[in-house]
Scaffold this motif. Sequence first.
Motif, PDB file in Angstrom:
ATOM      1  N   UNK A 436      -3.895   4.869   2.877  1.00  0.00           N
ATOM      2  CA  UNK A 436      -3.878   4.887   1.412  1.00  0.00           C
ATOM      3  C   UNK A 436      -2.966   5.979   0.864  1.00  0.00           C
ATOM      4  N   UNK A 437      -2.760   7.063   1.632  1.00  0.00           N
ATOM      5  CA  UNK A 437      -1.890   8.135   1.174  1.00  0.00           C
ATOM      6  C   UNK A 437      -0.437   7.685   1.084  1.00  0.00           C
ATOM      7  N   UNK A 438      -0.075   6.654   1.831  1.00  0.00           N
ATOM      8  CA  UNK A 438       1.292   6.141   1.845  1.00  0.00           C
ATOM      9  C   UNK A 438       1.450   4.833   1.069  1.00  0.00           C
ATOM     10  N   UNK A 439       0.448   3.970   1.079  1.00  0.00           N
ATOM     11  CA  UNK A 439       0.716   2.602   0.644  1.00  0.00           C
ATOM     12  C   UNK A 439      -0.203   1.976  -0.379  1.00  0.00           C
ATOM     13  N   UNK A 440      -1.002   2.764  -1.098  1.00  0.00           N
ATOM     14  CA  UNK A 440      -1.996   2.190  -2.010  1.00  0.00           C
ATOM     15  C   UNK A 440      -1.386   1.264  -3.056  1.00  0.00           C
ATOM     16  N   UNK A 441      -0.392   1.737  -3.777  1.00  0.00           N
ATOM     17  CA  UNK A 441       0.123   0.964  -4.910  1.00  0.00           C
ATOM     18  C   UNK A 441       0.924  -0.248  -4.442  1.00  0.00           C
ATOM     19  N   UNK A 443       0.246  -1.840  -1.725  1.00  0.00           N
ATOM     20  CA  UNK A 443      -0.769  -2.781  -1.246  1.00  0.00           C
ATOM     21  C   UNK A 443      -1.379  -3.576  -2.401  1.00  0.00           C
ATOM     22  N   UNK A 444      -1.621  -2.928  -3.522  1.00  0.00           N
ATOM     23  CA  UNK A 444      -2.138  -3.656  -4.683  1.00  0.00           C
ATOM     24  C   UNK A 444      -1.181  -4.768  -5.075  1.00  0.00           C
ATOM     25  N   UNK A 498       3.247  -2.388   1.488  1.00  0.00           N
ATOM     26  CA  UNK A 498       2.768  -1.161   2.103  1.00  0.00           C
ATOM     27  C   UNK A 498       2.803  -1.296   3.615  1.00  0.00           C
ATOM     28  N   UNK A 499       3.636  -0.535   4.267  1.00  0.00           N
ATOM     29  CA  UNK A 499       3.786  -0.627   5.714  1.00  0.00           C
ATOM     30  C   UNK A 499       2.725   0.168   6.479  1.00  0.00           C
ATOM     31  N   UNK A 500       2.107   1.131   5.803  1.00  0.00           N
ATOM     32  CA  UNK A 500       1.151   2.006   6.478  1.00  0.00           C
ATOM     33  C   UNK A 500      -0.072   1.226   6.952  1.00  0.00           C
ATOM     34  N   UNK A 501      -0.498   1.484   8.167  1.00  0.00           N
ATOM     35  CA  UNK A 501      -1.703   0.869   8.735  1.00  0.00           C
ATOM     36  C   UNK A 501      -2.587   1.970   9.304  1.00  0.00           C
ATOM     37  N   UNK A 502      -3.807   1.625   9.662  1.00  0.00           N
ATOM     38  CA  UNK A 502      -4.684   2.622  10.277  1.00  0.00           C
ATOM     39  C   UNK A 502      -4.139   3.058  11.631  1.00  0.00           C
ATOM     40  N   UNK A 507       4.061   5.601   7.398  1.00  0.00           N
ATOM     41  CA  UNK A 507       5.167   4.718   7.080  1.00  0.00           C
ATOM     42  C   UNK A 507       5.233   4.554   5.560  1.00  0.00           C
ATOM     43  N   UNK A 508       6.416   4.783   5.001  1.00  0.00           N
ATOM     44  CA  UNK A 508       6.577   4.664   3.564  1.00  0.00           C
ATOM     45  C   UNK A 508       6.555   3.206   3.114  1.00  0.00           C
ATOM     46  N   UNK A 509       6.094   3.002   1.902  1.00  0.00           N
ATOM     47  CA  UNK A 509       6.144   1.669   1.304  1.00  0.00           C
ATOM     48  C   UNK A 509       7.593   1.243   1.120  1.00  0.00           C
ATOM     49  N   UNK A 510       7.817  -0.057   1.104  1.00  0.00           N
ATOM     50  CA  UNK A 510       9.151  -0.593   0.855  1.00  0.00           C
ATOM     51  C   UNK A 510       9.102  -1.460  -0.401  1.00  0.00           C
ATOM     52  N   UNK A 511      10.263  -1.629  -1.014  1.00  0.00           N
ATOM     53  CA  UNK A 511      10.362  -2.454  -2.209  1.00  0.00           C
ATOM     54  C   UNK A 511      10.523  -1.666  -3.492  1.00  0.00           C
ATOM     55  N   UNK A 512      10.269  -0.356  -3.436  1.00  0.00           N
ATOM     56  CA  UNK A 512      10.491   0.495  -4.606  1.00  0.00           C
ATOM     57  C   UNK A 512      11.931   0.988  -4.566  1.00  0.00           C
ATOM     58  N   UNK A 513      12.700   0.523  -5.500  1.00  0.00           N
ATOM     59  CA  UNK A 513      14.141   0.791  -5.505  1.00  0.00           C
ATOM     60  C   UNK A 513      14.478   2.124  -6.154  1.00  0.00           C
ATOM     61  N   UNK A 514      13.864   2.357  -7.314  1.00  0.00           N
ATOM     62  CA  UNK A 514      14.187   3.534  -8.109  1.00  0.00           C
ATOM     63  C   UNK A 514      12.911   4.117  -8.704  1.00  0.00           C
TER      64      UNK A 514
END
Length: 539
Positions: A436-441, A443-444, A498-502, A507-514
């Motif tokens: 959740x520290x890496x990928x919460x938003x 993942x939503x 969100x690439x982060x798994x248990x 692993x940083x999230x992907x898809x956020x451009x700016x």
Amino acid sequence: MFDLKLVNGKVADGSGRSSYLADVGISGDRITAVGNLAAAPACETVDAAGKIVAPGFVDMHTHSDLSVLYDPHANSKIYDGVTTEVVGNCGIGVAPVSEANRQLLIDYLGTRMIGNLPVKIDLKWSTVAEYLDYVDAHPPAVNVAALLAQGAVRIAAMGFDSNTPTLAQLAEMQGLVRAGMSEGAVGLSTGLIYMPGEFSDTAELTAVARQIKSWNGVYITHIRNESDGVFAALDEALTIGRGAGVPVHISHLKLGGKSVWGRSGELLEKIDDANAAGIDTTFDLYPYTAGMTGLAACMPSWAFAGGVGQLLLRLQDKEMRLRIRACIETGIPGWQNMAKAAGSWDRIVITTVMNEENKHMEGKSVQEIADLQGKDPYTTIFDLLIAEKGRVLIVTHMMAEEDVAAIIRHPLAMIGTDGMSVSTEGVMSFGRPHPRAFGTHARVLEKYVREDKILTLEEAVRKMSAMPAERLGLKQRGLIKDGCFADVTIFDPETVRGKATFAEPKQYSVGFDTVIVNGKVILKDGMHRDAYNGRVLKR
């Protein structure tokens, strides 16, 4: 001329209304135009074709009080679209600090996520004002809004005394709360499964919470029980809000433990009924079925009397070990029994330790470690807490996905990571954090919007931006609107993930451009610009 122009994007403005094609003009730290800006010149232009232009996300529940100072990049949050972190949650905070009890607070912070860092914790302040000034003088990449932590207030006034406060001690705590609110805190938080919050009764909490009313503060609470006693714990929170005359916000609302799985409808109905009765109540959650806390949170409250040092002494005593084990196995009325909520020791995973000789335990369950050591699980956790001086973090698998989905769908739900800003490198790359520290938003947006279609994109954006900003009184934040501060995140709705798994959390999230904070581009084309434009936000 604009300093920055975002063109060709689809704006999800945070209000919840349908997204629309528009350009966004930014001058200085403000959004100064939204519409067709094709003819307007700009110093810098970002092409957002095929992307969503949204307000920067406000992470409603974090423990980044110290991490943003030790690593101002705030990488895991920036790469997840976050532009504002709300710190001081769960009654666990870094101010106020009394000289008499300074070391007690520092030692305690080390047993919780906030201070479980691979550095020597040094609090260079005593008041909320001094802490906020320190953040302003050492700005991170993200904005910071601070809650006043009831635990820090109580430790400052009376250490780890488990008794009901005297009239003088209560008056001192009330004074510290008034001071903290006047110095810039946006609300009061409690963590009633943690010390010293667990020592505080309803009357004490109501008397303390009443002090935030003059500042339109919100009472934000990690309720006393999230498992078997969750309904009674929610009732207590509502009683405090009603008695203090202040709004209530429930942190990371959940049903932890099989005994209460499937009862999310009842829980949400209770919140709806409270609102209908005039108790302004909201809540947040993280989109995972596992939580994270300190291993010391598995200990009964009486074991913490006197502070962390006393806990460690008790753990060295054979009779005390037997007593603690009995409490965990049979329970204590009203106590949040973390081990019981998880169901078994193989559902509690050690994620972070400080000593190198114990690093091999990270990523293993308590049961797995016990088997490897030839010990029973109780001896394993007691020995580990002693060896690590209480500084051990765990992940607890204890929720059901159907409840998470029901809670996130509710119109009053907001999103918080319940994590601190971390990194894949540097001082904040230690341990095995909760994903959740890496990928919460991300993942939503990936799971609950794109895959499961539980939320519309616009609903999700609102839960992650305008709703928390409005709840905390962060004026002109959380919206893409002329005159608002230019906190913006641009993402691809088809690829955000969100690439982060248990198993592999870092692993940083992907898809956020700016990502833009106060008008300055912090993340562009997936690259952090090493820019630190965050500010302290106050009501």
